[in-house]
Design a protein around this motif. Sequence first.
Motif: not given
Length: 160
Positions: A19-27, A30-37, A39-49
Amino acid sequence: MNFRIGHGYDVHRLACGRKLILGGVEIPHTTGLSGHSDADVLTHAIMDALLGAAGLGDIGKHFPDSSDVFKDISSLKLLSQVAKIIKKDGFIVVNVDATIVAQEPKLSPFIYEMQSNISNILEIKAINIKATTEEGLGFTGGKEGIAAHAVTLICKESQS
Ligand SMILES: [Zn+2]
């Protein structure tokens, strides 16, 4: 007041069957982000900030991907935990500004919902999310992955 700024950057690879999930929104895409969680890359960047601003390391330290607890977890849940950690340290979040770097899909229809999700969790209105392409250049332009950058300002009353 004691002000601190923080910066976060994250990248996830695009893959089929995710699934492609960005900021908690499922978009829909045709492809989505891979990762352990999720993979919400936006939320991850915000948490790291946020963690960076508070001088508390990064998300890998708080939510290790070796732990099954965080497998496929919604990153918004992790963001709530980060919000609690920051608050416990006496900080309030002033604002967050973030940029998603993705060649496709078109993200503008989903930005408002992403901002609302983040805003509800951090309990502030000053959340700004932007999206840009990289003009077909690099790994984002080549649709191999999506990147996100975030900066934040947090503050607490200084002890004198
Ligand atoms: Zn990540």
